[in-house]
Design a protein around this motif. Structure first.
Motif, PDB file in Angstrom:
ATOM      1  N   SER A  14      35.498  22.681  36.809  1.00  0.00           N
ATOM      2  CA  SER A  14      36.531  21.531  37.255  1.00  0.00           C
ATOM      3  C   SER A  14      38.136  22.052  36.960  1.00  0.00           C
ATOM      4  N   LEU A  15      38.314  22.981  36.231  1.00  0.00           N
ATOM      5  CA  LEU A  15      39.592  23.597  36.048  1.00  0.00           C
ATOM      6  C   LEU A  15      39.991  24.792  36.678  1.00  0.00           C
ATOM      7  N   ILE A  16      39.401  25.602  37.336  1.00  0.00           N
ATOM      8  CA  ILE A  16      39.439  26.857  37.836  1.00  0.00           C
ATOM      9  C   ILE A  16      40.699  26.866  39.062  1.00  0.00           C
ATOM     10  N   ARG A  23      43.039  30.754  49.924  1.00  0.00           N
ATOM     11  CA  ARG A  23      42.482  31.363  48.746  1.00  0.00           C
ATOM     12  C   ARG A  23      43.054  32.129  47.842  1.00  0.00           C
ATOM     13  N   PRO A  24      42.730  31.990  46.698  1.00  0.00           N
ATOM     14  CA  PRO A  24      43.412  32.913  45.494  1.00  0.00           C
ATOM     15  C   PRO A  24      42.848  34.278  45.612  1.00  0.00           C
ATOM     16  N   ASN A  25      43.947  35.100  44.822  1.00  0.00           N
ATOM     17  CA  ASN A  25      43.271  36.512  44.751  1.00  0.00           C
ATOM     18  C   ASN A  25      42.078  36.759  43.817  1.00  0.00           C
ATOM     19  N   PRO A  26      40.965  37.175  44.292  1.00  0.00           N
ATOM     20  CA  PRO A  26      39.749  37.018  43.726  1.00  0.00           C
ATOM     21  C   PRO A  26      39.745  37.712  42.212  1.00  0.00           C
ATOM     22  N   THR A  27      40.626  38.636  42.116  1.00  0.00           N
ATOM     23  CA  THR A  27      40.584  39.170  40.757  1.00  0.00           C
ATOM     24  C   THR A  27      41.336  38.305  39.545  1.00  0.00           C
ATOM     25  N   GLU A  28      42.445  37.692  40.196  1.00  0.00           N
ATOM     26  CA  GLU A  28      43.561  36.916  39.575  1.00  0.00           C
ATOM     27  C   GLU A  28      42.336  35.467  38.953  1.00  0.00           C
ATOM     28  N   ALA A  29      41.589  35.044  40.092  1.00  0.00           N
ATOM     29  CA  ALA A  29      40.862  33.625  39.999  1.00  0.00           C
ATOM     30  C   ALA A  29      39.625  34.084  38.716  1.00  0.00           C
ATOM     31  N   ASN A  38      29.384  30.209  39.490  1.00  0.00           N
ATOM     32  CA  ASN A  38      29.383  28.813  39.600  1.00  0.00           C
ATOM     33  C   ASN A  38      30.852  28.277  39.469  1.00  0.00           C
ATOM     34  N   ALA A  39      31.515  29.041  38.225  1.00  0.00           N
ATOM     35  CA  ALA A  39      33.052  28.535  38.046  1.00  0.00           C
ATOM     36  C   ALA A  39      33.895  28.689  39.286  1.00  0.00           C
ATOM     37  N   LEU A  40      33.493  29.864  40.180  1.00  0.00           N
ATOM     38  CA  LEU A  40      34.656  30.141  41.070  1.00  0.00           C
ATOM     39  C   LEU A  40      34.335  29.387  42.460  1.00  0.00           C
ATOM     40  N   VAL A  41      33.243  28.614  42.569  1.00  0.00           N
ATOM     41  CA  VAL A  41      32.845  27.848  43.784  1.00  0.00           C
ATOM     42  C   VAL A  41      34.070  26.984  44.573  1.00  0.00           C
TER      43      VAL A  41
END
Length: 231
Positions: free
Chosen positions: A163-165, A120-126, A109-112
């Motif tokens: 909201s902060l991601i 798109r950011p790097n998935p691992t970094e996100a 949910n936080a990564l949506v």
């Protein structure tokens, strides 16, 4: 071209009415400058236009007249896609109801919101950023929980992480404590104030609760379409 400014958000002469009742001006020539890192609450009676104002601040709606400038970018005349990109990159939202996806874990949910970014950011970094934020809000051990496995206060904290991601410069909260008990509401407001300082973002909270609003240190009242400083 972005305007030279030290503010994160400006409203200039913003007026809002709806076609069904053009004679009723919900907002009337409202001016507002929000500095980077500033925080305040907006209060006012039900129906005074608080949610309408928040939607304009968050570029979810456009004014009938006037200008909304986000981080030096005048949104007037921009396409919906361009405004959506600005919103996803620079503004975070927290609502009274958490609106978490029931089939997704807290981490998912936080990564949506990262899915809405133009790049798109790097998935691992996100994911690493999300985990750090979960630790900050006291949910480091709840990453794999579904919303149904979390308490109301925990679900709202997941919504804060979401909201902060994207590292916004402005966080808007619409009655974020409305569905919480008194103790959880107080803790949530304290957490928002702490994040305002540690993340360096501007924070605007709309609430009907003047006591909770006062915990932010600055309160403005929406009255007859304009904002009046109460403290």
């Amino acid at each position: 071209m972005p305007e030279e400014t030290n503010s994160i958000l400006e409203l200039r002469g913003v007026t809002k009415w709806y076609e069904s009742a053009p004679e009723r001006r919900i907002l009337d020539g409202l001016d507002l400058v929000v500095g980077a890192g500033e925080r305040f609450a907006i209060v006012g009676p039900s129906g005074c236009g608080k949610s309408t104002l928040l939607n304009l601040l968050g570029t979810l709606d456009a004014p009938s007249e006037g200008r909304v400038i986000v981080d030096g970018i005048d949104t007037a005349g921009l396409s919906e896609d361009a405004v959506a990109r600005i919103r996803s990159e620079k503004i975070g939202f927290i609502f009274q109801m958490h609106h978490l996806l029931p089939q997704c874990t807290a981490l998912e949910n936080a990564l949506v919101p990262t899915l809405a970014l133009a790049t798109r950011p790097n998935p691992t970094e996100a994911a690493d950023r999300a985990k750090r934020l979960f630790d900050r809000v006291g949910l480091a051990d709840k990453l794999d929980r579904l919303p149904s496995q979390l308490s109301g206060g925990e679900r709202q904290r997941v919504a804060i992480v979401r909201s902060l991601i994207n590292s916004p410069r402005l966080l808007l909260a619409d009655e974020p404590t409305g569905a919480l008990d008194e103790d959880n509401a107080k803790r949530l407001m304290e957490l928002l104030a702490e994040l305002n300082e540690s993340e360096g973002l501007a924070l605007i909270v709309v609430t009907h609760d003047r006591a909770l609003a006062a915990t932010l240190g600055s309160v403005r009242t929406l009255h007859r379409g304009k904002l009046e400083s109460a403290s």
